[in-house]
Design a protein around this motif. Structure first.
Motif, PDB file in Angstrom:
ATOM      1  N   TYR A   8       0.849  -1.193   0.000  1.00 43.41           N
ATOM      2  CA  TYR A   8       0.000   0.000   0.000  1.00 43.41           C
ATOM      3  C   TYR A   8       0.885   1.244   0.000  1.00 43.41           C
ATOM      4  CZ  TYR A   8       1.099   0.174   4.984  1.00 43.41           C
ATOM      5  OH  TYR A   8       1.757   0.228   6.172  1.00 43.41           O
ATOM      6  N   LYS A   9       0.288   2.342  -0.386  1.00 46.99           N
ATOM      7  CA  LYS A   9       1.032   3.594  -0.496  1.00 46.99           C
ATOM      8  C   LYS A   9       0.347   4.659   0.355  1.00 46.99           C
ATOM      9  CE  LYS A   9       3.131   6.090  -4.380  1.00 46.99           C
ATOM     10  NZ  LYS A   9       2.931   7.426  -4.048  1.00 46.99           N
ATOM     11  N   SER A  36      -5.508   4.915   2.289  1.00 45.51           N
ATOM     12  CA  SER A  36      -4.565   4.092   1.518  1.00 45.51           C
ATOM     13  C   SER A  36      -5.177   2.742   1.147  1.00 45.51           C
ATOM     14  CB  SER A  36      -3.294   3.827   2.326  1.00 45.51           C
ATOM     15  OG  SER A  36      -2.660   5.039   2.591  1.00 45.51           O
ATOM     16  N   PHE A  37      -6.057   2.233   1.982  1.00 42.49           N
ATOM     17  CA  PHE A  37      -6.675   0.927   1.710  1.00 42.49           C
ATOM     18  C   PHE A  37      -8.088   1.072   1.127  1.00 42.49           C
ATOM     19  CE2 PHE A  37      -3.288  -0.295   4.562  1.00 42.49           C
ATOM     20  CZ  PHE A  37      -2.844  -1.478   3.998  1.00 42.49           C
ATOM     21  N   GLY A  38      -8.370   2.220   0.566  1.00 41.33           N
ATOM     22  CA  GLY A  38      -9.673   2.417  -0.087  1.00 41.33           C
ATOM     23  C   GLY A  38     -10.836   2.231   0.882  1.00 41.33           C
ATOM     24  N   TYR A  39     -10.605   2.525   2.157  1.00 41.23           N
ATOM     25  CA  TYR A  39     -11.631   2.452   3.199  1.00 41.23           C
ATOM     26  C   TYR A  39     -12.164   1.022   3.384  1.00 41.23           C
ATOM     27  CZ  TYR A  39     -11.071   7.393   3.087  1.00 41.23           C
ATOM     28  OH  TYR A  39     -10.489   8.635   3.146  1.00 41.23           O
ATOM     29  N   GLN A  40     -11.368   0.026   2.977  1.00 40.89           N
ATOM     30  CA  GLN A  40     -11.732  -1.373   3.207  1.00 40.89           C
ATOM     31  C   GLN A  40     -11.075  -1.829   4.507  1.00 40.89           C
ATOM     32  OE1 GLN A  40     -13.805  -3.282   1.132  1.00 40.89           O
ATOM     33  NE2 GLN A  40     -14.116  -1.238   0.283  1.00 40.89           N
ATOM     34  N   SER A  41     -11.893  -2.209   5.465  1.00 44.12           N
ATOM     35  CA  SER A  41     -11.376  -2.606   6.770  1.00 44.12           C
ATOM     36  C   SER A  41     -10.431  -3.810   6.650  1.00 44.12           C
ATOM     37  CB  SER A  41     -12.564  -2.966   7.672  1.00 44.12           C
ATOM     38  OG  SER A  41     -12.099  -3.525   8.855  1.00 44.12           O
ATOM     39  N   LEU A  42      -9.357  -3.803   7.428  1.00 41.18           N
ATOM     40  CA  LEU A  42      -8.408  -4.928   7.400  1.00 41.18           C
ATOM     41  C   LEU A  42      -8.779  -5.995   8.431  1.00 41.18           C
ATOM     42  CD1 LEU A  42      -5.046  -2.936   7.084  1.00 41.18           C
ATOM     43  CD2 LEU A  42      -6.419  -3.955   5.261  1.00 41.18           C
ATOM     44  N   LEU A  43      -9.788  -5.701   9.236  1.00 38.74           N
ATOM     45  CA  LEU A  43     -10.230  -6.646  10.264  1.00 38.74           C
ATOM     46  C   LEU A  43     -11.750  -6.818  10.165  1.00 38.74           C
ATOM     47  CD1 LEU A  43      -8.054  -5.246  13.195  1.00 38.74           C
ATOM     48  CD2 LEU A  43      -7.773  -7.459  12.082  1.00 38.74           C
ATOM     49  N   PRO A  44     -12.267  -8.005  10.503  1.00 38.13           N
ATOM     50  CA  PRO A  44     -13.717  -8.205  10.345  1.00 38.13           C
ATOM     51  C   PRO A  44     -14.534  -7.405  11.360  1.00 38.13           C
ATOM     52  CG  PRO A  44     -12.684 -10.142  11.308  1.00 38.13           C
ATOM     53  CD  PRO A  44     -11.575  -9.185  11.015  1.00 38.13           C
ATOM     54  N   LEU A  45     -15.689  -6.937  10.921  1.00 34.32           N
ATOM     55  CA  LEU A  45     -16.604  -6.236  11.832  1.00 34.32           C
ATOM     56  C   LEU A  45     -17.406  -7.279  12.586  1.00 34.32           C
ATOM     57  CD1 LEU A  45     -17.964  -3.594   9.291  1.00 34.32           C
ATOM     58  CD2 LEU A  45     -16.163  -3.286  11.002  1.00 34.32           C
ATOM     59  N   ASN A  46     -17.846  -6.953  13.798  1.00 35.03           N
ATOM     60  CA  ASN A  46     -18.621  -7.936  14.546  1.00 35.03           C
ATOM     61  C   ASN A  46     -20.077  -7.948  14.083  1.00 35.03           C
ATOM     62  OD1 ASN A  46     -20.026  -5.908  15.866  1.00 35.03           O
ATOM     63  ND2 ASN A  46     -18.667  -5.933  17.642  1.00 35.03           N
ATOM     64  N   ALA A  47     -20.822  -8.928  14.583  1.00 40.08           N
ATOM     65  CA  ALA A  47     -22.215  -9.103  14.134  1.00 40.08           C
ATOM     66  C   ALA A  47     -23.055  -7.860  14.435  1.00 40.08           C
ATOM     67  CB  ALA A  47     -22.815 -10.332  14.811  1.00 40.08           C
ATOM     68  N   ASN A  48     -22.789  -7.200  15.559  1.00 43.26           N
ATOM     69  CA  ASN A  48     -23.568  -6.002  15.909  1.00 43.26           C
ATOM     70  C   ASN A  48     -23.370  -4.903  14.873  1.00 43.26           C
ATOM     71  OD1 ASN A  48     -24.526  -7.177  18.229  1.00 43.26           O
ATOM     72  ND2 ASN A  48     -22.851  -6.400  19.486  1.00 43.26           N
ATOM     73  N   ALA A  49     -22.139  -4.767  14.386  1.00 43.90           N
ATOM     74  CA  ALA A  49     -21.880  -3.732  13.388  1.00 43.90           C
ATOM     75  C   ALA A  49     -22.616  -4.050  12.091  1.00 43.90           C
ATOM     76  CB  ALA A  49     -20.371  -3.628  13.132  1.00 43.90           C
ATOM     77  N   HIS A  50     -22.636  -5.328  11.716  1.00 43.12           N
ATOM     78  CA  HIS A  50     -23.359  -5.699  10.494  1.00 43.12           C
ATOM     79  C   HIS A  50     -24.856  -5.454  10.664  1.00 43.12           C
ATOM     80  CE1 HIS A  50     -20.012  -7.268   8.264  1.00 43.12           C
ATOM     81  NE2 HIS A  50     -19.607  -7.950   9.320  1.00 43.12           N
ATOM     82  N   CYS A  51     -25.369  -5.737  11.854  1.00 43.48           N
ATOM     83  CA  CYS A  51     -26.788  -5.510  12.099  1.00 43.48           C
ATOM     84  C   CYS A  51     -27.080  -4.008  12.089  1.00 43.48           C
ATOM     85  CB  CYS A  51     -27.183  -6.119  13.444  1.00 43.48           C
ATOM     86  SG  CYS A  51     -28.945  -6.043  13.742  1.00 43.48           S
ATOM     87  N   GLY A  52     -26.090  -3.214  12.500  1.00 48.42           N
ATOM     88  CA  GLY A  52     -26.263  -1.755  12.515  1.00 48.42           C
ATOM     89  C   GLY A  52     -26.655  -1.222  11.146  1.00 48.42           C
TER      90      GLY A  52
END
Ligand code: SF4
Length: 363
Positions: A8-9, A36-52
Motif C-alpha cells: 500500500y502507499k 490508503s486501503f480504499g476504506y476497506q477494513s483490514l479486520l472483520p466487523l462484529n455481528a452487531n456492526a453488520h446488524c447496525g
C-alpha cells in the motif's frame, strides 16, 4: 483466517467526511491508512456492526414512508436480514449467521425499530407541516472543492425550512459535568460535530442554514441537536485546517507526528495490521488489548478437532486455542515466523488466549 498485508502507499488526503473527523482528530494516521486501503477494513466487523447497517436502512425506510405498516416492516426486515446473511456467507463469515443468534438483543432491537414506526407519524408530522414536505434520503453534501463530503441520512424540506436527520444505532449520549458539577447526559461530541458540519455544507450549497438538526436513535427516537450558525462555520474551518495539517505531515514524510497509538485510539481501529506504530506499541501493552504478537513454535491438534498454537512472546510460552483443524497446514507453514493475532479472547488471569469467529492472523 490467515492474511498477508498487500502493498500500500501512503497518499495525501483528498477529502474527509463529517462522520470521520472526530475520530481522526485523536489519531489522524487512522484516516490516512483508511484512505490508503480504499476504506476497506483490514479486520472483520462484529455481528452487531453488520446488524447496525440493517437497522440504519430500516429507520431510513420508515422515515421516507416506504415502510408504513406491519406488513412492509416485516417484508423489508426479512429481505435486509437475508441479504446481509448472504453477504456474510460470501465473505467467509457464515459462522456469525443467522444474525439473530449473534447480535446482542436482536429481538429487542427489532422491537425498538417497530416503535419508531409506531411513533413516526406524530413525531415527524407534529413538528413539521407535512403538506409540502420533500424528502431526500442519503443526500450528498459537499463544499465547492469537494474536500469535505458527507451523506446526510435524510433531509426534509418544507415551507418552514429544512431539517437534517441522521440515524444512529448505538449509544447517543455521553456523560458530561455541567458548570455546577452535576453529571448530565449530552449528545456524543462526534454526532454533534457531524450534524453541524452537515448544516454548514448545506449552507454552502443552498445559501441558508437548516432550521433544525436531529439524531434519530433506536431508543430515544428524535433528539434535537441545538446549533448556532457560527459554531458550524468554526467546525468547518477546523476540518479544513486538519486536512491541510495532516497532508503537510504526509508530504514531509513525518508520519510519526500523526500516529497516536493508545488503548483507546487503537482498540477499534480497523487498520491495526498496517500500523507499525501500533505493532511497536503492542510489544509493551499487549495485556491491555485483544491482540497478541509472537513466534509460532508448535501447532497441536486436539481430540475435539480444534488446534492449539504454542507461541513465544517476549521469552514467554503462550497458548492460543480455538482454531479449526482446517487451518493446520497454514499454521504449520508459519512455524518460526513472527505473527500478530487480532481479536482474541483473553482473560486477565492468564496470558493464554482463545480464538473466535473474528480472530485474524497477519504474518
Ligand atoms: S492502530 Fe492506533 S496508532 Fe495505528 S492508525 Fe490505528 S488508531 Fe492510529
Amino acid at each position: 483466517m490467515i492474511k498477508k498485508l498487500n502493498d500500500y502507499k501512503i497518499k495525501n488526503l483528498t477529502h474527509i467526511s463529517p462522520s470521520q473527523y472526530h475520530s481522526a482528530i485523536s489519531c489522524p494516521y487512522k484516516l490516512v491508512l483508511a484512505n490508503s486501503f480504499g476504506y476497506q477494513s483490514l479486520l472483520p466487523l462484529n455481528a452487531n456492526a453488520h446488524c447496525g447497517s440493517i437497522i440504519h436502512k430500516m429507520i431510513e425506510l420508515i422515515s421516507k414512508g416506504v415502510i408504513n405498516d406491519e406488513q412492509t416492516f416485516t417484508e423489508n426486515w426479512t429481505d435486509l436480514v437475508n441479504k446481509k446473511e448472504e453477504e456474510l456467507k460470501q465473505k467467509g463469515l457464515a459462522s456469525i449467521t443467522p444474525l439473530k443468534y449473534f447480535v446482542t438483543d436482536f429481538a429487542l432491537k427489532k422491537n425498538q425499530i417497530k416503535n419508531i414506526l409506531r411513533k413516526k407519524q406524530e413525531k415527524i408530522r407534529s413538528s413539521l407541516d407535512t403538506s409540502s414536505n420533500k424528502f431526500y434520503s442519503e443526500k450528498r453534501l459537499e463544499n465547492s472543492d469537494k474536500s469535505i463530503i458527507g451523506i446526510a441520512d435524510l433531509i426534509i424540506e418544507n415551507d418552514s425550512g429544512t431539517t437534517i436527520l441522521d440515524f444512529k444505532t448505538g449509544k447517543i449520549y455521553s456523560d458530561a459535568i455541567d458548570e455546577s458539577g452535576i453529571s448530565e447526559q449530552v449528545v456524543k461530541k462526534e454526532y454533534e460535530i457531524q450534524l453541524k458540519l452537515y448544516a454548514h455544507l448545506y449552507f454552502l450549497m443552498n445559501g441558508k442554514y437548516p432550521k433544525a438538526l436531529f439524531i434519530v436513535s433506536l431508543s430515544n427516537d428524535f433528539i434535537e441537536v441545538e446549533f448556532k450558525n457560527t459554531d458550524c462555520e468554526i467546525i468547518y474551518s477546523e476540518v479544513l485546517n486538519f486536512l491541510a495539517t495532516t497532508n503537510s505531515f504526509i508530504t514531509k514524510n513525518d508520519i510519526k507526528s500523526i500516529a497516536k497509538p493508545s488503548t483507546e485510539n487503537c482498540r477499534y481501529c480497523s487498520y491495526r495490521p498496517a500500523c507499525g506504530f501500533y505493532s511497536n506499541w503492542l510489544t509493551t501493552n499487549f495485556e491491555e488489548v485483544h491482540d497478541l504478537f509472537g513466534t509460532i513454535e508448535k501447532v497441536n491438534q486436539f481430540s475435539n478437532d480444534t488446534l492449539g498454537l504454542q507461541i513465544k512472546t517476549l521469552g514467554k510460552q503462550i497458548l492460543i486455542n480455538g482454531f479449526t483443524k482446517e487451518k493446520k497446514g497454514d499454521f504449520e507453514s508459519l512455524i518460526g515466523k513472527n505473527v500478530i493475532f487480532y481479536n482474541l479472547k483473553k482473560t486477565r488471569q492468564s496470558l493464554n488466549a482463545t480464538a473466535n469467529n473474528f480472530t485474524i492472523v497477519y504474518e
